[in-house]
Structure formats: C-alpha cells, structure tokens
Design an enzyme around this catalytic site. Structure first.
Site, short mmCIF file in Angstrom:
data_model
loop_
_atom_site.label_atom_id
_atom_site.label_comp_id
_atom_site.label_asym_id
_atom_site.label_seq_id
_atom_site.Cartn_x
_atom_site.Cartn_y
_atom_site.Cartn_z
N ASP A 99 0.96 -1.20 0.05
CA ASP A 99 -0.10 -0.06 -0.08
C ASP A 99 0.81 1.32 -0.06
O ASP A 99 1.71 1.31 0.81
CB ASP A 99 -0.85 0.03 1.24
CG ASP A 99 -2.39 0.62 1.10
OD1 ASP A 99 -2.48 1.48 0.60
OD2 ASP A 99 -3.03 -0.46 1.32
N ASP B 254 -3.12 4.69 -2.22
CA ASP B 254 -4.08 5.38 -1.00
C ASP B 254 -4.39 6.86 -1.39
O ASP B 254 -3.43 7.47 -1.49
CB ASP B 254 -3.30 5.36 0.36
CG ASP B 254 -4.32 5.35 1.39
OD1 ASP B 254 -5.24 4.87 1.42
OD2 ASP B 254 -3.83 6.55 1.84
N GLU C 283 -6.43 4.16 -5.60
CA GLU C 283 -7.64 4.59 -5.01
C GLU C 283 -8.16 5.94 -5.13
O GLU C 283 -7.60 6.94 -4.80
CB GLU C 283 -7.57 4.38 -3.40
CG GLU C 283 -8.99 4.56 -2.48
CD GLU C 283 -8.74 5.12 -1.32
OE1 GLU C 283 -9.88 4.51 -0.50
OE2 GLU C 283 -7.68 5.72 -0.86
N HIS D 144 -11.41 -2.97 2.81
CA HIS D 144 -11.29 -2.90 4.29
C HIS D 144 -11.97 -1.49 4.89
O HIS D 144 -11.84 -1.28 6.31
CB HIS D 144 -9.67 -2.75 4.84
CG HIS D 144 -9.06 -1.33 4.15
ND1 HIS D 144 -8.83 -1.45 2.83
CD2 HIS D 144 -8.50 -0.58 4.68
CE1 HIS D 144 -8.41 -0.33 2.47
NE2 HIS D 144 -8.15 0.39 3.46
N ASP D 145 -12.65 -0.60 3.94
CA ASP D 145 -13.06 0.55 4.40
C ASP D 145 -14.71 0.44 4.43
O ASP D 145 -15.46 1.45 4.52
CB ASP D 145 -12.66 1.64 3.44
CG ASP D 145 -11.22 2.13 3.68
OD1 ASP D 145 -10.72 1.68 4.76
OD2 ASP D 145 -10.66 2.48 2.67
C1 GLC Z 1 -7.94 5.00 2.44
C2 GLC Z 1 -7.78 3.91 3.07
C3 GLC Z 1 -8.25 3.95 4.43
C4 GLC Z 1 -7.54 5.00 5.26
C5 GLC Z 1 -7.61 6.53 4.53
C6 GLC Z 1 -6.43 7.48 4.87
O1 GLC Z 1 -9.07 5.54 2.13
O2 GLC Z 1 -8.32 2.73 2.39
O3 GLC Z 1 -8.42 2.99 5.25
O4 GLC Z 1 -8.23 5.32 6.43
O5 GLC Z 1 -7.07 6.32 3.04
O6 GLC Z 1 -5.20 6.90 4.63
#
Ligand code: GLC
Length: 556
Positions: free
Chosen positions: A98, A201, A258, A330-331
C-alpha cells in the site's frame, strides 16, 4: 490494446492485522501470510495487495506511516518480508504494498523535524500556516474523520498544519519538489527490491486548491466536504505523470489507484494506454446511496441501482482500460451484507454476487474472507464501531437528532470493522486466527462460516470462487473473460443482472437478483453451461427459467 503481465490475473487483498496470527499476540503477521501462500495459489490468486505493514502508531491501522523503509515489528521483520517476496515469486504471485503518500504519521521524523523547526527544510514538507487565536482558519474544509482539517502545530501555539484525514496524519506538501523526489526514491527502493507494484492510497487528495479558500458549507458545522475542494482542484496530472515517469514505468510496475472523485474526462489520463496508473478501483457502486450529511443519512442500493452503476462503469471504461472490480474492501461493509437484501443473504445469493463481479470486464480483487462469504458483524459490541469513520459518524448522527439506538444501527452497517474482523479459518477457538486474544473479536458466525468446512464441501461458496477464478485464469475461455467486450443484456428486465462477454466465444453471464423466479430469453442456443450456482437449469428452446438468485454462465 497492449498486453500486460497482470491482465489475466485475479488479485486478492490481505488486511494483515486480521489474516493469521502466528505468535499468539492477537495480531496477524507476515509469517501468517507466508503460511497461506499455497492456499492463495490454490484459490487462483496471482496478485496480492497487502494493506500497510510499515512502521506505524496504528492510529488509522497503518495508514499513518512513521517509517516508509521498515516493517512494523508487530507484523514481522524485513527478512520475513523478503522471504514473502521470494516464496510468492516461486508461486507466480506478485506482491503489492500500500502506498500511502498523501500524508504520513505525526510520528514520522519529517513531521518531528517540522515541529522542531517549522521554518526549516522539513517545515516545507507539510502545509503549515501562521495563525492566532480568534483569526479565521485558512479554509473551512472538513477532515474525513470529522472536524476542521487544521490543527495547532505541536509546540507552536501560533501555527497550524493541514490534515485531510486524522490529525495524526499530517498532509504532505506535494507542491515541494524535494518532498516529491524523496517519495519517488522510496518507491524505487521498494520496486528495486522486487515488489511488483502498489495500491495507491487516497491519491486524489495530493492536489489542493491553493491558496486555501472556503467552499460552501454543507452541514451545520459550517464546514465543507473535501469533495468540493477536489472538484475545484486542477493539475493533479502533473504530479501523477511525474511520479509514473520517475518510478512505475521503468519497473513495469502494476499500480492500482484508490481514486474517488476522478473527473470523467480524466479517466484515459489515469488508466488509459500510458496512464498514470495501470488500473483504478471502480467505486461507482461503493458510493451509491451516500450523501454529504454523514453515514446516518446513507442508504443501501437496490439491485437495479447496483446493476445500473456496474453497467455505467463498464461503459465508460470499455475503450480506455481496466477498472479493478470489488464488492468490498477494508473500508466498506461486507459486500454480501450490503448489496444483497436483508433476509436474502445465503450461499446461493453470495455466489451470484461474486460471480457477477468476478466475470465482469476488469481486474477482479477478492477481499480476504469474501471467498467464504464472510458477513458483517451481527451483534453490537464496543469494538464493532470502534474505528475512526464510525466514531465520527456516530457523533454526527447524535448531533442530527438520532437516538443512540438508531445511530448505532446505522454505524453497525457501515463500520469499517465489519471487514476487519479476523479471517475465519475453521471452527476452533478464535476461528483458528489466533491462540491469543484477537485484537478485534471474531465474528460470532464463525462456526457456520469458515474455510475448513467449505473446503470439504463441494457446493460451498469457496469452491464456487475457485471455479470462478479458474474460468478467468486457466480455462479455454480465459481470453474472452479477460479481453472480451462487455455488453449489458436485457438491461430493462427488472432484477435480471445479465451481460455478454464476447471474444473468441460468446458467453452469457446472468444472475436473478431476487427471490422470485423469472425467465430470461436467450440470445442464441446454449452450447455449454460453464457454471451454475444451483444443481439444475430450467432451459427451454429460447429461454431459461432462473430460480431465486440463480446465477449461470452459458456459452451461447
Ligand atoms: C484510504 C484507506 C483508508 C484510510 C485512508 C487514509 O481511504 O483505504 O483505510 O483510512 O485512506 O489513509
């Protein structure tokens, strides 16, 4: 389209903290992942994305990195990691880390140095501004985890710093070329080591509207969702192109972004031929039913809304590149608990949902536990909602006038801990995840839903996922699933979710997204039934009768 090494693979996301604990401290680790590589190989996995394992105070579960060059001792050592790279390679599995570079942890040495000397070199690595009590803040943006995105700089009552996420996740100043060079160097260090690439991310957040300014308030707190700022921010492409040219391209890395809030006309720049990334997640379904007011106001999509969103994503990506397709991560809530109507969540419907997602055009990502049909947490305990997103959501819900019970019910559904509970390996204590006390309680349904039971049962969700990945990776239909076109089929027929994949063969993929049976006209005669989540198929001359949640894959 130029063929790439990753095109025909199926990817899998591991949330290391909850995968497998080999030390008994209640936290999953790298040796646990190593132990399960053969399992993942058998499932048909060719790419593994590990959520963050770098050194971190774990304020946001590792998405707050204090050292980009080291593994957090909680997860293991660099030797363990090197071994993982090597063992994965032997099995033709590519490893992704990540890449969290919009922000770091407040315990990162850059931030510590910035606090020690805000006017020095490292002060420029962050967004630090002068500010005195009583003055307006530089802007009214609301951080993703609640409250203003400005926070006093530790040790400097007359200064503040920017954090779009938690206050312990200070944003890195991408306008500073020194900072960018330092990040590219770090990326290359990992790629040189043999890493195959990254999941990237929160990358859309690296470009801020500058100088800082207010956007229209969208809640009574007078603050404005970051979404407004992102819609107005221009020029992120310059950063992303530079990053790709300085690191990813020369390593032929696979990268998946993402990216929420991408502008429609920028998709080709992001993931077209020579795009900044190889792929990005399709979040069109994820965001259905969300509103700016907060989680308490969100609603779940109907099957028709879900289908329409998938078709829209497929349409816009058809001539551009490959989305990465998910039903959860995971979110998010567990896909089966979110997209399948309450009371209709069973093995048949779980297989249908997985099948529709995995056989779409794009790169499929399976999130750990999805392959056995893991569900949301069933009954509330404190840990169920004890995560940054749900905590803030709960507060906002109470402020909006919901009762405690109403607010909790809503948070229970959307809590990010739903997908973070330990993997359910078997029916023994703690679902076989840990011999100690798991950091987050195991879902109470583990005696019924676990891998060991499903491995021994031919009609299980797990065995169905194996068949799905086999179709995509090792069957004579592989190229049609990977490179074939995607065309919605009978899109107007309610709760029928069907599409054609056309390449060397023509394949009809169809799911009856409801409990009641319905008939579906066939476009041509059935040549072969490639997959069926029920024992029988009611096929007539020109149509088939699909039972509730029946899912079929037909060569026609
Ligand atoms: C992304 C991750 C999440 C995290 C956020 C801040 O959305 O998937 O889990 O809280 O970034 O890094």
């Amino acid at each position: 389209m130029k063929k790439k090494w990753w095109h025909g693979k199926v990817a899998y996301q591991i949330y290391p903290k909850s995968f497998l604990d080999t030390t008994g401290n209640g936290i999953g680790d790298l040796r646990g992942i190593l132990q399960k590589l053969d399992y993942l190989k058998d499932l048909g996995i060719g790419i593994l994305w590990l959520s963050p394992i770098y050194c971190s105070p774990l304020v946001d579960q590792g998405y707050d990195i204090s050292d980009y060059y080291n593994i957090d001792p909680l997860f293991g050592t660099m030797d363990d990691f090197n071994e993982l790279l090597e063992e994965a390679k032997k099995r033709d599995i590519a490893i992704l880390m990540d890449l969290v570079i919009n922000h770091c942890s407040d315990e990162h040495e850059w931030f510590k140095k910035a606090c020690a000397d805000p006017d020095g070199k490292y002060g420029q690595y962050f967004y630090i501004r002068d500010w005195h009590e009583g003055e307006p803040l530089p802007c009214n943006w609301r951080s993703y985890f609640g409250g203003s995105c400005w926070e006093p700089l530790p040790g400097h009552p007359d200064k503040i710093y920017l954090h779009l996420f938690h206050k312990r996740q200070p944003d890195l100043n991408w306008e500073n070329p020194d900072l960018r060079a330092e990040l590219y160097q770090m990326i290359n260090w990992w790629l040189d080591k043999g890493l195959a690439g990254f999941r990237i991310d929160a990358i859309i957040n690296i470009k801020k509207v500058l100088p800082f300014r207010d956007f229209p308030a969208d809640r009574e707190d007078g603050l404005s969702s970051i979404d407004h700022m992102l819609a107005a921010a221009d020029g992120i492409g310059d950063f992303l192109k530079e990053m790709a040219e300085n690191s990813f391209y020369s390593h032929d890395a696979f990268t998946v972004g993402e990216v929420f809030n991408a502008k429609d006309d920028a998709l080709a720049d992001f993931i077209g031929e020579n795009g900044y990334f190889s792929s990005m997640f399709d979040f069109k379904e994820t965001i259905l039913g969300r509103t700016p007011l907060g989680i308490y106001d969100w609603s779940r999509p109907t099957p028709e809304q879900y289908k329409t969103a998938v078709f829209e994503a497929q349409r816009e990506m058809a001539n551009i590149g490959f989305y990465s397709n998910i039903i959860e991560n995971h979110d998010q809530p567990r896909g089966v608990s979110h997209y399948l109507p309450d009371g209709e969540i069973n093995e048949t419907s779980k297989k249908m949902l997985g099948g529709l997602s995995l056989l779409s055009r794009g790169l499929p990502f399976i999130y750990q536990g999805q392959e056995i049909g893991m569900e949301n947490i069933h009954s509330w305990n404190k840990s169920a909602t004890d995560e940054l997103g749900a905590k803030d959501g709960f507060k906002v819900a109470l402020e909006a006038g919901l009762t405690r019970e109403e607010a909790l019910e809503k948070m229970m559904h959307y809590s990010r801990n739903n997908t973070r509970t330990p993997f359910q390996w078997d029916a023994t204590k703690n679902a076989g995840f840990s011999s100690g006390t798991p950091w987050l309680p195991v879902n109470s349904d583990y005696a019924a839903i676990n891998l060991a039971e499903q491995q021994s049962r031919p009609d299980s969700v797990f065995q169905f996922y194996r068949k799905l990945t086999h179709l995509r990776t090792a069957s004579p239909y592989r190229d049609t699933f990977v490179y074939g076109t995607f065309t919605p089929y009978l899109a107007e027929q309610k709760n029928l979710f069907a599409y054609l994949r056309e390449g060397e063969q023509t394949i009809l993929v169809a799911g009856n997204f409801q409990n009641e049976p319905q008939t579906m006209k066939l476009p041509a005669k059935i040549k072969a039934v490639l997959l069926n989540n029920l024992p029988e198929i009611g096929a007539l001359e020109n149509e088939v009768r699909l039972e509730g949640y029946q899912f079929v894959v037909l060569e026609v």
